[in-house]
Design an enzyme around this catalytic site. Structure first.
Site, PDB file in Angstrom:
ATOM      1  N   GLY A  72      61.445  37.402  72.180  1.00  0.00           N
ATOM      2  CA  GLY A  72      62.428  38.024  73.048  1.00  0.00           C
ATOM      3  C   GLY A  72      61.772  39.005  73.988  1.00  0.00           C
ATOM      4  O   GLY A  72      60.540  39.050  74.125  1.00  0.00           O
ATOM      5  N   HIS A  73      62.596  39.816  74.634  1.00  0.00           N
ATOM      6  CA  HIS A  73      62.105  40.785  75.613  1.00  0.00           C
ATOM      7  C   HIS A  73      62.181  42.215  75.100  1.00  0.00           C
ATOM      8  O   HIS A  73      62.129  43.153  75.891  1.00  0.00           O
ATOM      9  CB  HIS A  73      62.887  40.661  76.921  1.00  0.00           C
ATOM     10  CG  HIS A  73      62.711  39.351  77.609  1.00  0.00           C
ATOM     11  ND1 HIS A  73      63.382  39.010  78.771  1.00  0.00           N
ATOM     12  CD2 HIS A  73      61.934  38.276  77.308  1.00  0.00           C
ATOM     13  CE1 HIS A  73      63.036  37.788  79.137  1.00  0.00           C
ATOM     14  NE2 HIS A  73      62.165  37.320  78.254  1.00  0.00           N
ATOM     15  N   GLY A  74      62.359  42.377  73.793  1.00  0.00           N
ATOM     16  CA  GLY A  74      62.326  43.704  73.218  1.00  0.00           C
ATOM     17  C   GLY A  74      63.671  44.400  73.212  1.00  0.00           C
ATOM     18  O   GLY A  74      64.724  43.796  73.407  1.00  0.00           O
TER      19      GLY A  74
END
Length: 401
Positions: free
Chosen positions: A247-249
């Site tokens: 994911g992107h955090g």
């Protein structure tokens, strides 16, 4: 004497009625969707049965439970609205599947809860938006790249809900955000598993805006976009013991794209881990005229495992260049990074790309240890633009503040 006796009996009767009413209000009543016509064959549309069960449960003066037993139920886009007369639970024991026809989604959301106080959504069941079957639908292939399909199919949305607890659920195959929280107060997510392929666009795990008192704990999020996204108007958020990746955090923003006020404050992220994410803990604002304040943030006791940008503030956010840019007017201040360690997937492990017109203020870096093993043996570095603050304790990479 007779008058006193009559008066005594009246008092006793009133007391008995009061006790009966109190007991009735404290009772829990189940509203099993099968009693309203639901069929667990995976193909029958059960939307009407679910809505009928909800309507009667919402009117029950005691504690009500909408009960979805084990089985596979197809449900089209549904909206469960309050206010209800008592606390209400939506218990999902079964496997809920969305339709494959986009036309059956009457809104941008699959399951929507609105205007409810004291709501629980739980049961150990599965929410499956069925997106990959949607892609294979012959009538749908021409829509797969359309804007309409990009914005549709949020799995579950909460609008103006107060005192809610979402726990022991699994959400898979979402086309867009799995859980959306908007205009809510005191909503808690625990023991929830969220998953989507790493390359699936816009599949945020939990996204919130204009909400306060949100808690996310003991939750695993594997997705193609932000694991958790906090947008404008979010405050008093606690994120503990969350595992993120891919994911992107965990992101704040993006903020400031339009001319509106974009305030966000009092966020704490603690005891979380990130695995093979593109970003770790991120704050992003557009280089555009929007204004706002982001403050009182604490990130502590966080482990990074091969994270592309473990710590990043990006006030030049532009995901779809070229962009007409100007210095961001969102003020970021009073941010603490404490006890953050692990391995960076890129040489620049710490990036503070702050605004020239409103520099980041009062940033604190305390006990940072982020390794990077390059081909030539070089270690991690830090990049700072327009940032003021202090560094405490060991710093790897060497602090640029």
């Amino acid at each position: 004497m007779g008058l006193k006796l009559t008066f005594g009996w009246v008092c006793l009767l009133i007391l008995s009625l009061s006790v009966c009413i109190t007991e009735a209000q404290g009772q829990t009543k189940d509203f099993n969707v099968k009693n309203y016509g639901a069929i667990a064959d995976g193909s029958t549309d059960n939307s009407k049965a679910f809505l009928k069960a909800w309507k009667e449960a919402c009117e029950w003066t005691g504690r009500a439970r909408v009960w979805i037993p084990i089985g596979t139920y197809r449900v089209n886009s549904v909206k469960f609205e309050g206010p209800c007369k008592g606390p209400i639970a939506f218990v999902i024991k079964g496997y809920l599947k969305a339709p494959t026809e986009p036309s059956l989604f009457i809104t941008q959301n699959w399951i929507n809860f609105r205007y409810i106080n004291n709501l629980t959504v739980s049961g150990g069941g599965v929410l499956d938006v069925n997106f990959f079957n949607l892609l294979s639908c012959s009538k749908c292939k021409r829509l797969t790249s359309s804007y309409a399909l990009q914005i549709y199919f949020q799995t579950m949305r909460f609008d103006f809900v107060t005192n809610a607890w979402v726990h022991h659920l699994r959400s898979i195959n979402s086309k867009n955000t799995h859980f959306v929280v908007f205009g809510c107060v005191e909503v808690k997510f625990t023991n929830t598993r969220i998953s989507a392929p790493a390359d699936s666009p816009n599949t945020d795990g939990i996204k919130m805006a204009n909400s306060r008192g949100i808690k996310i704990q003991q939750t695993t999020i594997r997705t193609g976009d932000d694991c958790i996204a906090m947008l404008a108007g979010t405050r008093h958020v606690r994120i503990f013991n969350v595992t993120c990746g891919p994911g992107h955090g965990i992101s704040i923003g993006s903020l400031g794209k339009d001319g509106d006020q974009n305030d966000l404050f009092d966020i704490r992220v603690r005891n979380c881990s990130f695995h093979n994410t593109s970003d770790g803990i991120r704050i992003k604002t557009w280089a555009s005229p929007g204004i706002g304040k982001v403050s009182a943030l604490i990130y502590e006791d966080i482990f990074m495992n091969q994270v592309g940008n473990p710590i990043i503030i990006d006030q030049e956010y532009c995901p779809y260049p070229p962009c007409k840019t100007q210095p961001s007017r969102v003020q970021i201040s009073n941010v603490t990074y404490r006890n953050i360690w692990g391995y960076s997937g890129s040489k620049v492990a710490v990036t503070f790309r702050c605004s020239q017109s409103t520099p980041c203020r009062d940033l604190v870096m305390e006990n940072i240890n982020l390794h990077y093993h390059g081909r030539d043996g070089e270690g991690s570095t830090a990049l700072c633009n327009n940032v003021k603050g202090e560094s405490l304790g060991p710093q790897n990479p060497a602090s640029c503040i």
